[in-house]
Structure formats: structure tokens, C-alpha cells
Design an enzyme around this catalytic site. Structure first.
Site, PDB file in Angstrom:
ATOM      1  N   ASP A  89      15.280 -47.554 -54.587  1.00  0.00           N
ATOM      2  CA  ASP A  89      15.764 -47.178 -54.539  1.00  0.00           C
ATOM      3  C   ASP A  89      17.155 -46.832 -55.983  1.00  0.00           C
ATOM      4  O   ASP A  89      16.148 -47.615 -56.892  1.00  0.00           O
ATOM      5  CB  ASP A  89      17.418 -46.867 -53.430  1.00  0.00           C
ATOM      6  CG  ASP A  89      17.904 -48.276 -53.304  1.00  0.00           C
ATOM      7  OD1 ASP A  89      17.452 -49.121 -54.111  1.00  0.00           O
ATOM      8  OD2 ASP A  89      18.745 -48.424 -52.755  1.00  0.00           O
TER       9      ASP A  89
ATOM     10  N   SER B 299      24.114 -46.433 -55.357  1.00  0.00           N
ATOM     11  CA  SER B 299      22.944 -46.769 -54.365  1.00  0.00           C
ATOM     12  C   SER B 299      22.484 -45.635 -53.975  1.00  0.00           C
ATOM     13  O   SER B 299      21.328 -45.049 -54.181  1.00  0.00           O
ATOM     14  CB  SER B 299      23.206 -47.788 -52.773  1.00  0.00           C
ATOM     15  OG  SER B 299      21.749 -48.348 -52.310  1.00  0.00           O
TER      16      SER B 299
ATOM     17  N   ASP C 283      17.990 -52.067 -55.121  1.00  0.00           N
ATOM     18  CA  ASP C 283      18.245 -53.416 -54.304  1.00  0.00           C
ATOM     19  C   ASP C 283      17.520 -53.084 -53.013  1.00  0.00           C
ATOM     20  O   ASP C 283      17.532 -53.515 -52.413  1.00  0.00           O
ATOM     21  CB  ASP C 283      19.670 -53.210 -53.794  1.00  0.00           C
ATOM     22  CG  ASP C 283      20.604 -52.053 -53.145  1.00  0.00           C
ATOM     23  OD1 ASP C 283      20.310 -51.341 -52.850  1.00  0.00           O
ATOM     24  OD2 ASP C 283      21.621 -52.321 -52.575  1.00  0.00           O
TER      25      ASP C 283
END
Length: 448
Positions: free
Chosen positions: A238, A99, A242
Site C-alpha cells: 500500500d 496509508s 505497511d
């Protein structure tokens, strides 16, 4: 008790257990054992970090060794994998990503056949097989791997399809920051094909620069570009797509609370809203007050988009999110999706004929300060007597006009200290006081 899965899958530093090729091979085999019972097809996607290619190969080998088939889609946003898992009728989807973390980290996240996070029970079954000896199926039963070449195009059309056909983004200048991550080849196309003038940054991934200089966690470069280009809006995603953070025309950074406020109120004004909104323990108290004034229900979940989704399903609501920029629009998608959330904000701007900052009139946030304390040994702050007393002292000082939150991060070895109240000076003082108390507990634990 799960050994490897945390609140958002499996994550850690590359080369350190469990983020190693050996573990990924075994994880692929374990996943194959669990999911081949329903259907033999498992989808794999990844972000742009260099280690993703190594782990993709390891997972693929493990899955086919278990007798399941693999579909490889290459670098794609996490929410795209959720969508593609559904449309390809796969039994599961796997995302290789950490992430918003730097390239030195990586992780694994699973999606169910329906495009949601897999259950705790399925995670436990995968962990069960991780502890079993790995056995390869007979040669005739080995799975097959195929690469999907049109995955990006499919996802782009899906995103565009969530925006009303009669609306255009013509006349809007938008700076899109893809954090040199998984959205680099899809996000700019979505907005430009809907008519916007798009200036793209963070679209040159080299395997090492994901989240390094830009993106949702580092919006300063986007802010500078919005002001320099005199753009109407800045969109920061990012590394895995998400999360969404926005920058308005004046260069002011707008977080997930702002985004929830805009979407919810626009839905309310256009007669398309029912129920309420789910935030988290980190959501600003000002957001809760603003919703109460407009008759919109509000409920807090634990931190993490997984828990936001669970709370939404409990209430039967469709909109939720976090200040960090995870925004879930369950009437459209099954998980947090930065591009989809940005399109909902743009729809509000176009339909109401207002700039982003004008849509935020009515939201007055409380001053809020967050500090992260790195720890060697994880612990639960609220279970420590010293910190229980410190929290009580802070709450007494706030006198009901603010909040105090101490919690352990679910993805990193951090204790997060958050205070919000009506007065900046009081907030600053209480944060420093609580940080000092947490550090004393950390030091005491280091000596034991």
C-alpha cells in the site's frame, strides 16, 4: 480522553482540521516539548502524497521552535521510519501518511525510540501541549534540521539482511506493485538484489496518484500483470508500505490470513515456531480452524496493527496480522512491514520448493462478506438495542457455524458489517439484513 489521536495516529482530509499546516506547526512544537526531554533528535519521513511536503515543513518548523533537532529522510515506507528511528538513536519518529487512503487525505503517526507505537500516555502529553500557547525557545536554543541522504540504502540493506545469506530468489519472476507510494524506490531493489526477475508497477508517483490505480487495496492491475507476464508471484504494497497482499501464479488474490498461514506453518515445519499467532476480529474462521488442526495457537485482537502488537506482547508471541495485509513479525521488526512479510513468504517458497498456492493446501476459508456504511455521526453499533437484536437474530441463523461482526472504523466515518459462514447464500442474506438494520439506525440518528 484523547481529542486528536485515533487508533492509528491522527488522520483526516487535507485542509480540514486537524490536517492543516497550522495544526501541524503546533503538533511539531508539542512533540518537541515532549520528546526533547530525552533526546533532542526527532526523525520525520513521509509517503508520496503532495501534501506531505507542506506538512513536513510545518512539523519541522514546530519541532525546531521547541528546541529539538530534526532529521528528514524524505519519502520512505512507514516501517522504514520505525527502523531508522532506532538506528539513528532518535527520541521519536514521525510518519506523514494516510496509508492506503487517497491523496486527498493525510495523517501523522508517531514511533517511539524503540520503533514501536508510542503509548497512550505520550499521546495524551502531546495533546496537553497542543492546548498550551506556543512559545519559541531563545534563538541560541532553536533546533537544527538535517536531511539524511542514505536512508533508502540503509533500509534496503536491512530488509535484505532478514533473508538468509545462503538463499537466492534466482529463477523467480515477481511483479511488484508499489501503489505509487513510499516503497517505489526501495521495494523493487530489495527483490532484484536478492536475485529475482522483477517487473515493477506503481513506481511513478506524482503526488496525486498514490493508491489510485494499484496497490494492496486495488490488486486487479497486479493480477493482470502476473497473468500476462506468467510470473511466479505478485506483491502488492500500500501507499506507506505497511500492508501486503499477494497474487499467486494463477491470478488468485491472497490476503493477510493466507500470508499468516504460510509463514506460521513454514516456521512450524522448520522447527522455528513457538507460541501462537495473533489475528483480529476480522480474521477468517477457517484460519482459526486450520491452526487448531496443526496445533498452532490462535488469539484474536481488536482491529488495528497496534492491537495486534499489544496482544503479541501479552502472549510473548512473534507473529500476527490482519486480513488487510498488516503482518507483524516481531522476531524481525517492531511493526507491520510489507517488504519483510513478503520476504518471509518467499523464504517459504524457496526452502520448500513450492508455489504460493501449494503452500496454502490445508487452509479452507469460510465465505466472508464485508460491507462498509458511511455515517455522518459516529456511534458504537454494539451499544444500539436495535442492532443488538439484529446480531442475535443473525447468530441464531448461523447456529454456531460462522461469525457476525459490526464495528465502527477507527480511521474513517464508517460502520463495517461482516458476516462469515459455511454457506454463501446465507452470508449474503444476513449481510443485507444487517446493512438494512444499520441504515435504519443511521437514518434515525440523522433525524435527531
Amino acid at each position: 480522553m484523547r481529542k486528536y489521536f485515533g487508533t492509528d495516529g491522527i488522520r483526516g482530509k487535507v485542509g480540514t482540521t486537524p490536517i492543516t499546516p497550522e495544526f501541524m506547526l503546533k503538533l511539531g512544537w508539542a512533540a518537541g516539548q515532549v520528546f526533547k526531554e530525552n533526546d533532542k533528535k526527532i526523525l520525520i519521513g513521509k509517503d508520496t502524497r503532495i501534501s506531505g511536503y507542506m506538512f513536513e515543513s510545518a512539523l519541522e518548523s514546530g519541532i525546531v521552535a521547541a528546541g529539538a533537532d530534526v532529521r528528514l529522510v524524505g519519502p520512505m515506507p512507514t516501517p522504514a521510519i520505525a527502523y531508522l528511528t532506532r538506528t539513528f538513536r532518535a527520541s521519536a519518529g514521525i510518519v506523514i501518511s494516510a496509508s492506503h487512503n487517497p491523496y486527498t487525505d493525510n495523517g501523522i503517526k508517531f514511533f517511539s525510540a524503540e520503533g514501536g507505537k508510542i503509548s497512550d500516555e505520550l499521546e495524551e502529553r502531546i495533546e496537553y501541549f497542543l492546548e498550551q500557547p506556543m512559545e519559541v525557545v531563545e534563538s541560541s536554543q532553536i533546533g537544527r534540521a538535517k536531511r539524511i541522504d542514505d536512508a533508502a540504502g540503509r533500509y534496503i540493506e536491512y530488509c535484505k539482511g532478514t533473508f538468509p545469506i545462503g538463499l537466492q530468489l534466482s529463477g523467480l519472476k515477481i511483479v511488484v506493485d508499489c501503489a505509487d507510494g513510499a516503497t517505489y524506490h526501495v521495494a523493487p531493489r530489495v527483490f532484484s538484489e536478492l536475485g529475482a526477475e522483477v517487473i515493477s508497477i506503481g513506481v511513478n508517483p506524482d503526488g496525486l496518484n498514490i493508491n489510485e490505480f494499484s496497490g494492496a487495496t486495488k490488486p486487479e492491475l497486479l493480477r493482470k500483470n502476473v497473468l500476462a507476464e506468467e510470473a511466479d508471484l505478485g506483491i502488492a504494497l500500500d501507499g506507506d508500505g505497511d500492508r501486503l497482499i499477494l497474487v499467486d501464479r494463477h491470478g488468485v488474490v491472497r490476503d493477510g490470513d493466507d500470508i499468516l498461514y504460510i509463514i506460521a506453518n513454514h516456521l512450524m515445519r522448520t522447527g522455528r515456531f513457538s507460541g501462537g499467532v495473533v489475528g483480529t476480529l476480522m480474521s477468517n474462521f477457517g484460519l482459526e480452524l486450520a491452526f487448531s488442526e496443526t496445533g498452532i495457537g490462535f488469539s484474536r485482537a481488536a482491529v488495528g496493527d497496534r492491537y495486534v502488537n499489544e496482544k503479541l506482547m501479552q502472549h510473548g508471541w512473534v507473529l500476527g496480522g490482519e486480513p488487510s495485509g498488516h503482518i507483524v513479525c516481531r522476531s524481525i521488526t517492531t511493526t507491520g512491514d510489507g517488504i519483510i512479510a513478503a520476504l518471509q513468504v518467499l523464504r517459504a517458497m524457496v526452502e520448500e520448493g513450492k508455489a504460493l498456492d501449494e503452500l496454502l493446501v490445508g487452509l479452507v476459508k469460510f465465505p466472508q462478506k464485508l460491507k462498509n456504511i458511511r455515517v455522518a455521526k459516529r456511534f458504537v453499533p454494539n451499544e444500539e438495542p436495535t442492532l443488538q437484536k439484529a446480531i442475535a437474530v443473525a447468530n441464531e441463523r448461523l447456529n454456531g457455524l460462522g461469525r457476525v461482526l459490526l464495528r465502527a472504523s477507527g480511521t474513517e466515518p464508517l460502520i463495517r458489517v461482516m458476516v462469515e459462514g459455511r454457506d454463501n447464500d446465507t452470508v449474503d442474506e444476513l449481510v443485507e439484513y444487517l446493512v438494512e438494520e444499520v441504515n435504519s439506525v443511521v437514518s434515525a440518528k440523522a433525524d435527531t
